[in-house]
Design a protein around this motif. Sequence first.
Motif, PDB file in Angstrom:
ATOM      1  N   GLU A   3       0.844  -1.215   0.000  1.00 47.98           N
ATOM      2  CA  GLU A   3       0.000   0.000   0.000  1.00 47.98           C
ATOM      3  C   GLU A   3       0.870   1.253   0.000  1.00 47.98           C
ATOM      4  N   ASN A   4       1.957   1.200   0.781  1.00 45.44           N
ATOM      5  CA  ASN A   4       2.872   2.357   0.819  1.00 45.44           C
ATOM      6  C   ASN A   4       3.490   2.618  -0.558  1.00 45.44           C
ATOM      7  N   GLU A   9       3.748   5.905  -5.440  1.00 43.84           N
ATOM      8  CA  GLU A   9       3.678   6.074  -6.895  1.00 43.84           C
ATOM      9  C   GLU A   9       2.644   7.121  -7.269  1.00 43.84           C
ATOM     10  N   ARG A  10       1.442   7.032  -6.665  1.00 42.17           N
ATOM     11  CA  ARG A  10       0.367   7.996  -6.982  1.00 42.17           C
ATOM     12  C   ARG A  10       0.792   9.416  -6.615  1.00 42.17           C
ATOM     13  N   ASP A  11       1.294   9.564  -5.403  1.00 41.12           N
ATOM     14  CA  ASP A  11       1.666  10.900  -4.939  1.00 41.12           C
ATOM     15  C   ASP A  11       2.799  11.498  -5.789  1.00 41.12           C
ATOM     16  N   ALA A  67       9.595   2.631 -12.703  1.00 39.08           N
ATOM     17  CA  ALA A  67       9.459   2.902 -14.133  1.00 39.08           C
ATOM     18  C   ALA A  67       8.385   3.940 -14.393  1.00 39.08           C
ATOM     19  N   ALA A  68       7.261   3.868 -13.650  1.00 37.22           N
ATOM     20  CA  ALA A  68       6.173   4.818 -13.836  1.00 37.22           C
ATOM     21  C   ALA A  68       6.611   6.228 -13.436  1.00 37.22           C
ATOM     22  N   ILE A  69       7.343   6.308 -12.309  1.00 37.87           N
ATOM     23  CA  ILE A  69       7.804   7.628 -11.849  1.00 37.87           C
ATOM     24  C   ILE A  69       8.833   8.209 -12.809  1.00 37.87           C
ATOM     25  N   GLU A  70       9.767   7.372 -13.283  1.00 41.51           N
ATOM     26  CA  GLU A  70      10.778   7.857 -14.233  1.00 41.51           C
ATOM     27  C   GLU A  70      10.144   8.299 -15.544  1.00 41.51           C
ATOM     28  N   SER A  71       9.104   7.575 -15.979  1.00 38.87           N
ATOM     29  CA  SER A  71       8.398   7.948 -17.203  1.00 38.87           C
ATOM     30  C   SER A  71       7.712   9.295 -17.039  1.00 38.87           C
ATOM     31  N   ALA A  72       7.101   9.495 -15.862  1.00 40.14           N
ATOM     32  CA  ALA A  72       6.437  10.769 -15.590  1.00 40.14           C
ATOM     33  C   ALA A  72       7.452  11.906 -15.557  1.00 40.14           C
TER      34      ALA A  72
END
Length: 341
Positions: A3-4, A9-11, A67-72
Amino acid sequence: MEENLAELERDSVSAIAAATSPDELEAIRVRVLGRKGGALAEISKGMGKLAPEDRARLGKLLNQAKAAIESALESRTAEFESAALTARLDAEWLDLTLPPAGVKPGALHPLTQIQQEIEDLFRSMGFAVLDGPEVEDEFHNFDALNIPPDHPARDMQDTFWLTGGWLLRTHTSPVQVRGMERYPLPLRMIAPGRVFRNESVDASHEHTFYQLEGMMIDRDVSVGNLIYFMQTLLTEVFHQPATVRLRPGFFPFVEPGFELDIRCLICGGSGCAVCKHSGWVELLPCGLVNPNVLRMSNIDPDKWNGFAFGLGLTRLVMMRYAINDIRLLQSGDLRFLNQFS
């Protein structure tokens, strides 16, 4: 922990999307992805306490979040770079179809302007305009002008000597000699050009400057003819009567010889650096052609005679435009030359 990781990732993606500057974006990257103290790094440290099957599953989720954060981050960085480029293009935009600002047409050097005026004047009076080499031999520069090797006038010329008896011409008189050798009589000619003297440079002297010499060979030529042409020349050049004086002068190639001086137009005769504080500037050495010079060119002095003169074109330009330093004329300073365009 899952959950953390999902919350992180969302934040992070949300914060990246809301970032307003590259600096703010960099701060988010360090806070989340930094190797020391970054949020993902801290989560990764706790994976060692998990069971092997949980560690594999959480590792996969961790890599997906990273990967999602780096893409953003990459996407948002590209947006900032695009915005910066657009702003720069807007600020630096120019229409390449328009002519560039500040371009001025070229113009003739003041020396060239005066030389062409004088050439036009003498052509109108039946004179030919001749040219000759700047690297001369002793015969044409000295011997044919009644200046033999032991003549003191050679020392006065401050000559630039080259090898093999060659030299940089000290005056344009050699062109007169070549004119007498080549053309039939009667002869009227002028010879403008660059000359060289090995002397110290100051406000009124240069080692490289310009002269214009002239000669008329005919029958029964007198000093009166000489004075007429010189007065005509100065009146046309200065567009006003010039105050001159004629005094005796010695030059090996003329007899009798004269110095024609002009009252200094820089100071009006009161004295300055150009006229050496005398009020007068030596401008026109002249006289009747020495019979020996005629003989050296196979001209019979019993049948022909003439006059010759030498004009300092550079000094004439200084008088015409009230230039107080001869060095300005060949300085290449566009601020000075633009005055004559």
